[in-house]
Write a protein that holds these residues in place. Structure first.
Motif, PDB file in Angstrom:
ATOM      1  N   ALA A  19       4.861  10.859  -9.745  1.00 49.25           N
ATOM      2  CA  ALA A  19       4.244   9.631  -9.246  1.00 49.25           C
ATOM      3  C   ALA A  19       5.037   8.417  -9.690  1.00 49.25           C
ATOM      4  O   ALA A  19       5.830   8.476 -10.633  1.00 49.25           O
ATOM      5  N   TRP A  20       4.799   7.326  -8.974  1.00 53.63           N
ATOM      6  CA  TRP A  20       5.331   6.016  -9.353  1.00 53.63           C
ATOM      7  C   TRP A  20       4.158   5.083  -9.632  1.00 53.63           C
ATOM      8  O   TRP A  20       3.211   5.011  -8.849  1.00 53.63           O
ATOM      9  N   LYS A  29      -0.812  -7.932 -15.713  1.00 54.47           N
ATOM     10  CA  LYS A  29      -1.686  -7.031 -14.958  1.00 54.47           C
ATOM     11  C   LYS A  29      -1.626  -5.626 -15.528  1.00 54.47           C
ATOM     12  O   LYS A  29      -0.702  -5.265 -16.247  1.00 54.47           O
ATOM     13  N   GLN A  30      -2.629  -4.847 -15.177  1.00 52.18           N
ATOM     14  CA  GLN A  30      -2.660  -3.464 -15.620  1.00 52.18           C
ATOM     15  C   GLN A  30      -1.692  -2.615 -14.790  1.00 52.18           C
ATOM     16  O   GLN A  30      -1.366  -2.953 -13.649  1.00 52.18           O
ATOM     17  N   ARG A  31      -1.250  -1.529 -15.385  1.00 49.51           N
ATOM     18  CA  ARG A  31      -0.411  -0.595 -14.661  1.00 49.51           C
ATOM     19  C   ARG A  31      -1.235   0.058 -13.557  1.00 49.51           C
ATOM     20  O   ARG A  31      -2.386   0.461 -13.779  1.00 49.51           O
ATOM     21  N   GLU A  32      -0.647   0.160 -12.383  1.00 48.60           N
ATOM     22  CA  GLU A  32      -1.366   0.720 -11.245  1.00 48.60           C
ATOM     23  C   GLU A  32      -0.541   1.800 -10.557  1.00 48.60           C
ATOM     24  O   GLU A  32       0.696   1.744 -10.538  1.00 48.60           O
ATOM     25  N   LEU A  33      -1.243   2.752  -9.965  1.00 51.60           N
ATOM     26  CA  LEU A  33      -0.578   3.808  -9.219  1.00 51.60           C
ATOM     27  C   LEU A  33      -0.080   3.255  -7.891  1.00 51.60           C
ATOM     28  O   LEU A  33      -0.819   2.598  -7.167  1.00 51.60           O
ATOM     29  N   VAL A  34       1.167   3.554  -7.586  1.00 53.37           N
ATOM     30  CA  VAL A  34       1.768   3.134  -6.326  1.00 53.37           C
ATOM     31  C   VAL A  34       1.794   4.294  -5.339  1.00 53.37           C
ATOM     32  O   VAL A  34       1.347   4.173  -4.201  1.00 53.37           O
ATOM     33  N   SER A  49       4.112  18.753  -1.938  1.00 51.87           N
ATOM     34  CA  SER A  49       4.713  17.632  -1.214  1.00 51.87           C
ATOM     35  C   SER A  49       3.706  16.852  -0.383  1.00 51.87           C
ATOM     36  O   SER A  49       4.036  16.342   0.692  1.00 51.87           O
ATOM     37  N   ASN A  50       2.491  16.760  -0.850  1.00 51.91           N
ATOM     38  CA  ASN A  50       1.479  15.938  -0.194  1.00 51.91           C
ATOM     39  C   ASN A  50       1.452  14.562  -0.855  1.00 51.91           C
ATOM     40  O   ASN A  50       1.150  14.455  -2.041  1.00 51.91           O
ATOM     41  N   PRO A  51       1.779  13.516  -0.120  1.00 51.02           N
ATOM     42  CA  PRO A  51       1.836  12.187  -0.720  1.00 51.02           C
ATOM     43  C   PRO A  51       0.512  11.426  -0.660  1.00 51.02           C
ATOM     44  O   PRO A  51      -0.303  11.659   0.232  1.00 51.02           O
ATOM     45  N   ASN A  52       0.344  10.551  -1.623  1.00 50.03           N
ATOM     46  CA  ASN A  52      -0.770   9.613  -1.627  1.00 50.03           C
ATOM     47  C   ASN A  52      -0.224   8.243  -1.981  1.00 50.03           C
ATOM     48  O   ASN A  52       0.699   8.134  -2.793  1.00 50.03           O
ATOM     49  N   TYR A 105       8.595  -0.734 -12.454  1.00 51.29           N
ATOM     50  CA  TYR A 105       8.162   0.512 -11.833  1.00 51.29           C
ATOM     51  C   TYR A 105       8.462   1.671 -12.773  1.00 51.29           C
ATOM     52  O   TYR A 105       9.580   1.816 -13.274  1.00 51.29           O
ATOM     53  N   TYR A 106       7.445   2.495 -12.995  1.00 49.03           N
ATOM     54  CA  TYR A 106       7.553   3.626 -13.915  1.00 49.03           C
ATOM     55  C   TYR A 106       7.374   4.944 -13.174  1.00 49.03           C
ATOM     56  O   TYR A 106       6.468   5.089 -12.356  1.00 49.03           O
TER      57      TYR A 106
END
Length: 124
Positions: A35-36, A43-48, A55-58, A93-94
């Motif tokens: 994940a990225w 701001k808080q870290r958020e899922l991108v 291989s199913n993306p969100n 970006y992490y």
């Protein structure tokens, strides 16, 4: 030990594109989800975006239609293609990976690993 190394960040004008890469290395048996995440100042870290072993993306709603996550399982790598970048995409970006490590010759329990982060700055 498992390491994640990101690359590809930089400075880009609004509307431009960047491609981030994350390479996992070390004592890896298998990787589940990659994940990225991103964290903007104050701001808080958020899922991108995230991609499973199948291989199913969100995607976060804020990047749907603009960002695309992909994965190279043979190389234990994940990529994030970012198009139509906006100033509000500016952040560190992490890369994150859920890894089954090899420990003392055995498969260890699932652990979460983070990269050191890469800066993305979008100017208008």
């Amino acid at each position: 030990q498992v390491q994640l190394v990101e690359s590809g960040g930089g400075l880009v004008q609004a509307g431009g594109s960047l491609r981030l890469s994350c390479a996992a290395s070390g004592s890896i048996f298998s990787i589940s989800t990659m994940a990225w995440y991103r964290q903007a100042p104050g701001k808080q870290r958020e899922l991108v975006a995230a991609i499973t072993g199948g291989s199913n993306p969100n995607y976060a709603d804020s990047v749907k239609g603009r960002f695309a996550i992909s994965r190279d399982k043979d190389k234990d790598m994940a990529h994030l293609r970012m198009n139509s970048l906006k100033p509000e995409d500016t952040a560190v970006y992490y890369c994150n990976a859920d890894v089954f490590p090899v420990e003392a010759g055995h498969v260890g329990t699932l652990k979460h690993y983070w990269g050191q982060g890469t800066q993305v700055t979008v100017f208008s």
